[in-house]
Design a protein around this motif. Structure first.
Motif, short mmCIF file in Angstrom:
data_model
loop_
_atom_site.label_atom_id
_atom_site.label_comp_id
_atom_site.label_asym_id
_atom_site.label_seq_id
_atom_site.Cartn_x
_atom_site.Cartn_y
_atom_site.Cartn_z
N ILE A 192 1.05 -0.81 -0.15
CA ILE A 192 0.08 -0.10 -0.26
C ILE A 192 0.97 1.68 0.18
O ILE A 192 0.67 2.21 -0.43
N LEU A 193 2.29 1.06 0.86
CA LEU A 193 2.95 2.34 1.02
C LEU A 193 3.60 2.51 0.18
O LEU A 193 3.87 3.31 -0.42
N VAL A 194 4.19 1.44 -0.77
CA VAL A 194 5.26 1.45 -2.34
C VAL A 194 4.35 1.94 -3.24
O VAL A 194 4.72 2.27 -4.31
N LYS A 195 2.62 1.31 -3.33
CA LYS A 195 1.74 2.67 -4.57
C LYS A 195 2.00 3.65 -4.64
O LYS A 195 1.27 4.81 -5.01
N GLY A 196 2.02 4.13 -3.12
CA GLY A 196 1.57 5.59 -2.86
C GLY A 196 2.57 6.58 -3.28
O GLY A 196 2.50 7.39 -3.69
N SER A 212 10.41 7.12 3.65
CA SER A 212 10.90 7.09 5.19
C SER A 212 10.44 6.44 5.69
O SER A 212 10.90 6.12 6.87
N PHE A 213 8.70 6.97 6.07
CA PHE A 213 8.18 5.79 6.78
C PHE A 213 8.37 5.11 7.14
O PHE A 213 7.75 3.79 7.49
N LEU A 214 8.16 4.23 5.38
CA LEU A 214 8.17 2.41 5.72
C LEU A 214 9.87 2.51 6.04
O LEU A 214 9.84 0.23 6.74
N ARG A 215 10.91 2.83 6.06
CA ARG A 215 11.95 2.76 6.60
C ARG A 215 11.77 2.74 7.71
O ARG A 215 12.62 1.76 8.87
N LEU A 216 11.42 3.13 8.67
CA LEU A 216 12.11 3.63 9.86
C LEU A 216 10.18 2.12 10.55
O LEU A 216 10.79 1.94 11.43
N LEU A 217 9.53 2.17 9.98
CA LEU A 217 8.56 1.06 10.50
C LEU A 217 8.59 -0.11 10.37
O LEU A 217 8.60 -0.99 10.97
N ASN A 218 9.96 -0.44 9.25
CA ASN A 218 10.80 -1.49 9.48
C ASN A 218 12.37 -1.90 10.38
O ASN A 218 11.79 -2.81 11.32
N GLN A 219 12.78 -0.67 10.50
CA GLN A 219 14.05 -0.53 12.12
C GLN A 219 13.09 -0.39 12.80
O GLN A 219 13.49 -1.32 13.82
N LEU A 258 5.85 -2.80 11.16
CA LEU A 258 5.56 -3.23 10.11
C LEU A 258 4.77 -4.45 11.00
O LEU A 258 3.61 -5.11 10.85
N ASP A 259 6.21 -6.06 11.05
CA ASP A 259 5.55 -6.95 11.28
C ASP A 259 4.38 -6.88 12.50
O ASP A 259 3.41 -7.92 12.73
N PRO A 278 2.52 9.72 6.96
CA PRO A 278 3.18 10.84 6.74
C PRO A 278 4.41 10.76 5.09
O PRO A 278 4.89 9.38 5.42
N THR A 279 4.04 11.57 4.86
CA THR A 279 4.84 11.54 3.33
C THR A 279 6.34 11.80 3.35
O THR A 279 7.27 12.57 4.51
N ASP A 280 7.43 11.70 2.47
CA ASP A 280 8.70 11.68 2.47
C ASP A 280 9.59 13.48 2.54
O ASP A 280 10.36 14.13 3.58
N ASN A 281 8.29 14.54 2.69
CA ASN A 281 8.38 15.58 2.84
C ASN A 281 8.15 16.16 4.50
O ASN A 281 9.08 16.83 4.44
N ALA A 282 7.52 15.22 4.95
CA ALA A 282 7.26 15.59 6.16
C ALA A 282 8.73 15.36 6.95
O ALA A 282 8.65 15.99 7.40
N PHE A 283 9.35 14.43 6.40
CA PHE A 283 10.40 13.42 7.32
C PHE A 283 11.18 15.21 6.80
O PHE A 283 12.21 15.19 7.99
#
Length: 241
Positions: free
Chosen positions: A41-45, A50-57, A61-62, A80-85
């Protein structure tokens, strides 16, 4: 004659049954029943790297996937979008401890499915996955001219397009990272009373409270010497008289 009548009645029944059968729509083919993939869902967005990376770190996410696929309340994710970070002050994320990063991510997760219409009329504050059982660390949602805003107390932003809005999971895009509200702890009060059973310590008493102090005794000796000297002079003068 009787056989012709039976055939006629049979054909008549078929004429009534056949149109109703043709009018019924065909049953829809069963759709895919696999688990919801938050990453897809996030990749298709297209703007949530950045948010997906933080979810994984933080391994949220799991945790999110497990809870989502075993919850009857559904869940809502504010992404949050990449610009938000990019717009965060320098070192904001790197300055956080690991547990604080986890809390920050969970602050963007609502443990219930909310449509945009729900968020328009929801009772504030709305609990988040970062909050405790006492309802702390909630978010406030307000509607302004057909636009829903979300506020953490430290940051306020509007909810943009929905990346997904189908039960049991909703994902909404936001332009700012929802930083946790800062709580200013009161400074310790030095004038607070002493604990029970331990009376407050008053000013220290002189070393020998029952006797005259050395300064006082020294003053008395000087006075005695002055009286004796005056008396001696008087007696000396009387001798000559």
């Amino acid at each position: 004659m009787a056989s012709h009548l039976v055939i006629f009645l049979t054909l008549t029944q078929l004429l009534f049954i056949l149109p109703s059968t043709l009018a019924q729509p065909a049953a829809p083919a069963p759709g895919p029943s696999g688990p919801i993939n938050v990453t897809d869902i996030l990749v298709k967005g297209g703007q949530y790297t950045s948010f997906l990376r933080l979810l994984n770190q933080t391994r949220v996410l799991d945790q999110l996937a497990n809870q989502l696929n075993n919850s009857n309340q559904g869940m809502t994710l504010l992404a949050p979008t990449d610009n938000a970070f990019i717009n965060l002050p320098s070192g904001t994320l790197n300055g956080l401890k690991e547990e604080d990063q986890v809390k920050l991510v969970l602050y963007h997760v609502l443990p219930k499915y909310y449509s945009l219409d729900d968020l328009d009329t929801v009772s504030n504050p709305v609990p988040t996955q970062a909050g405790s059982s006492h309802g702390s660390l909630g978010l406030n949602f307000t509607a302004r001219q057909n636009q829903v805003n979300v506020s953490s107390g430290a940051v306020e932003t509007q909810i943009n397009n929905a990346l997904r809005q189908t039960f049991p999971f909703a994902v909404y895009s936001i332009d700012k990272v929802l930083l946790l509200p800062t709580s200013d702890a009161p400074a310790p009060d030095s004038s607070s009373p002493a604990p029970a059973g331990k009376p407050a310590k008053g000013p220290s008493a002189p070393a020998d409270a029952g006797s005259d102090s050395p300064a006082k005794n020294g003053g008395g000796k000087k006075m005695d010497m002055g009286v004796g000297l005056v008396g001696g002079v008087v007696l000396f003068c009387m001798a000559f008289v």
